[in-house]
Motif scaffolding. Sequence first.
Motif, PDB file in Angstrom:
ATOM      1  N   PRO A 110     -36.690 100.483 -55.229  1.00  0.00           N
ATOM      2  CA  PRO A 110     -35.729 100.051 -56.248  1.00  0.00           C
ATOM      3  C   PRO A 110     -36.219  98.856 -57.075  1.00  0.00           C
ATOM      4  O   PRO A 110     -35.933  98.766 -58.268  1.00  0.00           O
ATOM      5  CB  PRO A 110     -34.482  99.676 -55.441  1.00  0.00           C
ATOM      6  N   VAL A 111     -36.977  97.947 -56.451  1.00  0.00           N
ATOM      7  CA  VAL A 111     -37.526  96.809 -57.209  1.00  0.00           C
ATOM      8  C   VAL A 111     -38.528  97.325 -58.227  1.00  0.00           C
ATOM      9  O   VAL A 111     -38.516  96.916 -59.401  1.00  0.00           O
ATOM     10  CB  VAL A 111     -38.166  95.761 -56.263  1.00  0.00           C
ATOM     11  N   TRP A 112     -39.413  98.225 -57.799  1.00  0.00           N
ATOM     12  CA  TRP A 112     -40.398  98.789 -58.724  1.00  0.00           C
ATOM     13  C   TRP A 112     -39.691  99.509 -59.874  1.00  0.00           C
ATOM     14  O   TRP A 112     -40.052  99.332 -61.041  1.00  0.00           O
ATOM     15  CB  TRP A 112     -41.345  99.742 -57.986  1.00  0.00           C
ATOM     16  N   GLU A 113     -38.695 100.333 -59.554  1.00  0.00           N
ATOM     17  CA  GLU A 113     -37.960 101.078 -60.586  1.00  0.00           C
ATOM     18  C   GLU A 113     -37.277 100.127 -61.574  1.00  0.00           C
ATOM     19  O   GLU A 113     -37.306 100.368 -62.787  1.00  0.00           O
ATOM     20  CB  GLU A 113     -36.920 102.005 -59.943  1.00  0.00           C
ATOM     21  N   TYR A 114     -36.699  99.059 -61.085  1.00  0.00           N
ATOM     22  CA  TYR A 114     -36.045  98.072 -61.958  1.00  0.00           C
ATOM     23  C   TYR A 114     -37.063  97.421 -62.886  1.00  0.00           C
ATOM     24  O   TYR A 114     -36.849  97.330 -64.095  1.00  0.00           O
ATOM     25  CB  TYR A 114     -35.344  97.014 -61.096  1.00  0.00           C
ATOM     26  N   ARG A 115     -38.172  96.997 -62.321  1.00  0.00           N
ATOM     27  CA  ARG A 115     -39.195  96.324 -63.136  1.00  0.00           C
ATOM     28  C   ARG A 115     -39.814  97.249 -64.172  1.00  0.00           C
ATOM     29  O   ARG A 115     -40.238  96.805 -65.234  1.00  0.00           O
ATOM     30  CB  ARG A 115     -40.267  95.751 -62.226  1.00  0.00           C
ATOM     31  N   ARG A 116     -39.883  98.523 -63.874  1.00  0.00           N
ATOM     32  CA  ARG A 116     -40.468  99.483 -64.799  1.00  0.00           C
ATOM     33  C   ARG A 116     -39.439 100.087 -65.751  1.00  0.00           C
ATOM     34  O   ARG A 116     -39.760 100.952 -66.556  1.00  0.00           O
ATOM     35  CB  ARG A 116     -41.158 100.600 -64.012  1.00  0.00           C
ATOM     36  N   GLY A 117     -38.191  99.655 -65.669  1.00  0.00           N
ATOM     37  CA  GLY A 117     -37.154 100.134 -66.573  1.00  0.00           C
ATOM     38  C   GLY A 117     -36.546 101.465 -66.177  1.00  0.00           C
ATOM     39  O   GLY A 117     -35.869 102.108 -66.983  1.00  0.00           O
ATOM     40  N   HIS A 118     -36.745 101.896 -64.933  1.00  0.00           N
ATOM     41  CA  HIS A 118     -36.173 103.152 -64.451  1.00  0.00           C
ATOM     42  C   HIS A 118     -34.841 102.935 -63.741  1.00  0.00           C
ATOM     43  O   HIS A 118     -34.203 103.901 -63.317  1.00  0.00           O
ATOM     44  CB  HIS A 118     -37.139 103.863 -63.501  1.00  0.00           C
ATOM     45  N   PRO A 123     -30.947  96.323 -56.273  1.00  0.00           N
ATOM     46  CA  PRO A 123     -29.886  96.582 -55.291  1.00  0.00           C
ATOM     47  C   PRO A 123     -29.395  95.268 -54.682  1.00  0.00           C
ATOM     48  O   PRO A 123     -30.196  94.394 -54.381  1.00  0.00           O
ATOM     49  CB  PRO A 123     -30.574  97.462 -54.251  1.00  0.00           C
ATOM     50  N   PRO A 124     -28.072  95.121 -54.540  1.00  0.00           N
ATOM     51  CA  PRO A 124     -27.551  93.903 -53.910  1.00  0.00           C
ATOM     52  C   PRO A 124     -28.059  93.803 -52.480  1.00  0.00           C
ATOM     53  O   PRO A 124     -28.275  94.829 -51.853  1.00  0.00           O
ATOM     54  CB  PRO A 124     -26.040  94.106 -53.931  1.00  0.00           C
ATOM     55  N   PRO A 125     -28.267  92.659 -51.943  1.00  0.00           N
ATOM     56  CA  PRO A 125     -28.016  91.341 -52.512  1.00  0.00           C
ATOM     57  C   PRO A 125     -29.222  90.774 -53.259  1.00  0.00           C
ATOM     58  O   PRO A 125     -29.243  89.599 -53.606  1.00  0.00           O
ATOM     59  CB  PRO A 125     -27.704  90.501 -51.278  1.00  0.00           C
ATOM     60  N   MET A 126     -30.244  91.571 -53.521  1.00  0.00           N
ATOM     61  CA  MET A 126     -31.459  91.079 -54.149  1.00  0.00           C
ATOM     62  C   MET A 126     -31.219  90.706 -55.613  1.00  0.00           C
ATOM     63  O   MET A 126     -30.494  91.388 -56.320  1.00  0.00           O
ATOM     64  CB  MET A 126     -32.560  92.146 -54.061  1.00  0.00           C
ATOM     65  N   THR A 127     -31.878  89.623 -56.022  1.00  0.00           N
ATOM     66  CA  THR A 127     -31.890  89.233 -57.433  1.00  0.00           C
ATOM     67  C   THR A 127     -33.342  88.998 -57.810  1.00  0.00           C
ATOM     68  O   THR A 127     -34.218  88.933 -56.943  1.00  0.00           O
ATOM     69  CB  THR A 127     -31.088  87.931 -57.675  1.00  0.00           C
ATOM     70  N   ALA A 128     -33.603  88.830 -59.089  1.00  0.00           N
ATOM     71  CA  ALA A 128     -34.977  88.601 -59.548  1.00  0.00           C
ATOM     72  C   ALA A 128     -35.589  87.369 -58.884  1.00  0.00           C
ATOM     73  O   ALA A 128     -36.802  87.295 -58.715  1.00  0.00           O
ATOM     74  CB  ALA A 128     -35.002  88.460 -61.060  1.00  0.00           C
ATOM     75  N   ASP A 129     -34.751  86.413 -58.482  1.00  0.00           N
ATOM     76  CA  ASP A 129     -35.233  85.176 -57.858  1.00  0.00           C
ATOM     77  C   ASP A 129     -35.372  85.273 -56.335  1.00  0.00           C
ATOM     78  O   ASP A 129     -35.889  84.345 -55.719  1.00  0.00           O
ATOM     79  CB  ASP A 129     -34.279  84.022 -58.184  1.00  0.00           C
ATOM     80  N   THR A 130     -34.884  86.355 -55.751  1.00  0.00           N
ATOM     81  CA  THR A 130     -34.890  86.440 -54.284  1.00  0.00           C
ATOM     82  C   THR A 130     -35.753  87.573 -53.738  1.00  0.00           C
ATOM     83  O   THR A 130     -35.617  87.941 -52.577  1.00  0.00           O
ATOM     84  CB  THR A 130     -33.454  86.598 -53.737  1.00  0.00           C
ATOM     85  N   VAL A 131     -36.640  88.116 -54.551  1.00  0.00           N
ATOM     86  CA  VAL A 131     -37.518  89.187 -54.065  1.00  0.00           C
ATOM     87  C   VAL A 131     -38.567  88.563 -53.139  1.00  0.00           C
ATOM     88  O   VAL A 131     -39.315  87.677 -53.546  1.00  0.00           O
ATOM     89  CB  VAL A 131     -38.198  89.928 -55.242  1.00  0.00           C
ATOM     90  N   PRO A 132     -38.601  88.998 -51.871  1.00  0.00           N
ATOM     91  CA  PRO A 132     -39.562  88.419 -50.917  1.00  0.00           C
ATOM     92  C   PRO A 132     -41.013  88.657 -51.351  1.00  0.00           C
ATOM     93  O   PRO A 132     -41.329  89.673 -51.986  1.00  0.00           O
ATOM     94  CB  PRO A 132     -39.258  89.165 -49.622  1.00  0.00           C
ATOM     95  N   PRO A 133     -41.925  87.727 -50.990  1.00  0.00           N
ATOM     96  CA  PRO A 133     -43.334  87.867 -51.366  1.00  0.00           C
ATOM     97  C   PRO A 133     -43.960  89.196 -50.910  1.00  0.00           C
ATOM     98  O   PRO A 133     -44.753  89.783 -51.641  1.00  0.00           O
ATOM     99  CB  PRO A 133     -44.015  86.674 -50.693  1.00  0.00           C
ATOM    100  N   LEU A 134     -43.619  89.661 -49.718  1.00  0.00           N
ATOM    101  CA  LEU A 134     -44.165  90.938 -49.246  1.00  0.00           C
ATOM    102  C   LEU A 134     -43.735  92.073 -50.167  1.00  0.00           C
ATOM    103  O   LEU A 134     -44.544  92.937 -50.529  1.00  0.00           O
ATOM    104  CB  LEU A 134     -43.729  91.232 -47.811  1.00  0.00           C
ATOM    105  N   VAL A 135     -42.482  92.079 -50.582  1.00  0.00           N
ATOM    106  CA  VAL A 135     -41.992  93.112 -51.498  1.00  0.00           C
ATOM    107  C   VAL A 135     -42.750  93.024 -52.822  1.00  0.00           C
ATOM    108  O   VAL A 135     -43.140  94.045 -53.385  1.00  0.00           O
ATOM    109  CB  VAL A 135     -40.458  93.004 -51.691  1.00  0.00           C
ATOM    110  N   GLU A 136     -43.014  91.826 -53.300  1.00  0.00           N
ATOM    111  CA  GLU A 136     -43.785  91.637 -54.540  1.00  0.00           C
ATOM    112  C   GLU A 136     -45.172  92.274 -54.417  1.00  0.00           C
ATOM    113  O   GLU A 136     -45.627  92.974 -55.323  1.00  0.00           O
ATOM    114  CB  GLU A 136     -43.944  90.141 -54.870  1.00  0.00           C
ATOM    115  N   ARG A 137     -45.831  92.025 -53.283  1.00  0.00           N
ATOM    116  CA  ARG A 137     -47.178  92.589 -53.084  1.00  0.00           C
ATOM    117  C   ARG A 137     -47.137  94.113 -53.044  1.00  0.00           C
ATOM    118  O   ARG A 137     -47.995  94.782 -53.628  1.00  0.00           O
ATOM    119  CB  ARG A 137     -47.804  92.051 -51.801  1.00  0.00           C
TER     120      ARG A 137
END
Length: 162
Positions: A110-118, A123-137
């Motif tokens: 879902p993070v990838w889809e959001y960032r790519r405009g899909h 998804p709650p409770p995640m926000t752009a400021d709370t994405v864990p570093p592992l998820v970013e990688r």
Amino acid sequence: MRVVFTKGPGTSYEIAVHRETGATLAPRNGPGGHPYLPHDLLHFLVEVEAGIPRGVFGQLAAGDNGLFWPADPAERTKANRRRKTKGDNAHSRPKADLIRSEELVGMTLPVWEYRRGHARALPPPMTADTVPPLVERIVGRFDDYADRWHAMEVGGTLTVTW
């Protein structure tokens, strides 16, 4: 271990595993469902990036057949017999690693889809400021493969190495 994804029509694909340990496995169809990232590729990338040793692909690399069947009918019969007598099935695999793999796929796609405009939102409770570093990688790893897969013609292949 090499894992080969062959693109089928729509969101379908076939997956073949070539490994050093265990019986030679017959290719199988993947569950499909996503035009950019095959479900099994998501698990592969999550498990490599998160260092999950006994998830779907770690099990295969260690010689377990997982969701695959041996290509040799005699080996298939033996594997089937072992599953019936020893309970060697999906429920007996190391559950913690499999659960972690599923959780991370559920968080990262879902993070990838959001960032790519899909997708419209994270998804709650995640926000752009709370994405864990592992998820970013992991999302970065998805970017490495998504456009190539999407642009690939039916019958094209993508190979990853464990």
